[in-house]
Design a protein around this motif. Sequence first.
Motif, PDB file in Angstrom:
ATOM      1  N   THR A 170     -52.341  23.515  27.537  1.00 24.54           N
ATOM      2  CA  THR A 170     -51.209  23.016  26.749  1.00 24.54           C
ATOM      3  C   THR A 170     -50.657  24.080  25.814  1.00 24.54           C
ATOM      4  OG1 THR A 170     -52.126  20.779  26.826  1.00 24.54           O
ATOM      5  CG2 THR A 170     -50.474  21.222  25.136  1.00 24.54           C
ATOM      6  N   GLN A 174     -46.710  25.078  25.134  1.00 24.13           N
ATOM      7  CA  GLN A 174     -46.145  24.787  23.816  1.00 24.13           C
ATOM      8  C   GLN A 174     -45.532  26.043  23.197  1.00 24.13           C
ATOM      9  OE1 GLN A 174     -49.501  22.993  21.802  1.00 24.13           O
ATOM     10  NE2 GLN A 174     -48.749  20.912  22.193  1.00 24.13           N
ATOM     11  N   TYR A 181     -40.922  21.413  24.037  1.00 22.92           N
ATOM     12  CA  TYR A 181     -42.088  21.223  24.925  1.00 22.92           C
ATOM     13  C   TYR A 181     -42.012  19.898  25.680  1.00 22.92           C
ATOM     14  CZ  TYR A 181     -46.859  20.085  26.351  1.00 22.92           C
ATOM     15  OH  TYR A 181     -47.970  19.694  27.064  1.00 22.92           O
ATOM     16  N   ARG A 183     -44.333  17.776  28.478  1.00 25.53           N
ATOM     17  CA  ARG A 183     -45.640  17.722  29.145  1.00 25.53           C
ATOM     18  C   ARG A 183     -45.503  17.753  30.661  1.00 25.53           C
ATOM     19  NH1 ARG A 183     -50.852  16.621  27.957  1.00 25.53           N
ATOM     20  NH2 ARG A 183     -52.112  15.650  29.580  1.00 25.53           N
ATOM     21  N   LYS A 186     -45.893  21.276  32.087  1.00 25.01           N
ATOM     22  CA  LYS A 186     -47.307  21.694  32.153  1.00 25.01           C
ATOM     23  C   LYS A 186     -48.008  21.030  33.334  1.00 25.01           C
ATOM     24  CE  LYS A 186     -50.745  19.645  30.305  1.00 25.01           C
ATOM     25  NZ  LYS A 186     -51.872  19.758  31.284  1.00 25.01           N
TER      26      LYS A 186
END
Length: 217
Positions: A170, A174, A181, A183, A186
């Motif tokens: 993460t 970030q 950002y 998620r 990622k």
Amino acid sequence: MQKSVALLDHVSSPSVKWLSVGEVVTRFLSLMLVVSIPPICLFIDLKVIGNGVSEQSVTEIAQLVMLALTIGCFILLAQKKSTERYFFLLAAAFFACMLIRELDALFDLIAHGLWLYVAAPIALTAIINAIKNSSATLQGLLRFVSSHSGVLMLVAIAILVCYSRLMGMTGIWQNIMGDGYLRVVKNAVEEASELLGYSLILSASMHYAFQRLRTEA
């Protein structure tokens, strides 16, 4: 100087099998196809279906299918090559545990952490049998990792257990995206990296199975 001569003698030796241009092209195109699978699956999930990278995504399902096919390759080898059976069963058990781990969300619907209790007996049985037949298991392992397929398998497992985990940190994303950002970015990178590992694992397994099954040894 002597080492250089020895190397040249080895390269020019008639025992060395040279690939034809057609075989080289075929292998290269096959590798291109394999490494194209993760971005294609990711594109379908994010652009076509629009479901992100959930447990029901094409990317996740592809991982499960590839693991199942990999297990099948090693089980088939265990049936056909009795002298190295326990290595092949150990490999099949290893990937079976991976498959069960990937299905942890499904097992959690029954009981939290159930996947571990399902995988443990499979792993222990395979390990015990491998230890009891350590000589044959070691012979099978060394023969496998000494092959081109074995080297590809090692690279694939390194991508799966190391590279994908590092790329899924993460903190990295970030810092890259800052206040923007997301998620899903990622997750997409991590899952695509995992799928690349699984794709190469299946490729190595199928190539080795094909190679071994068409020979008597």
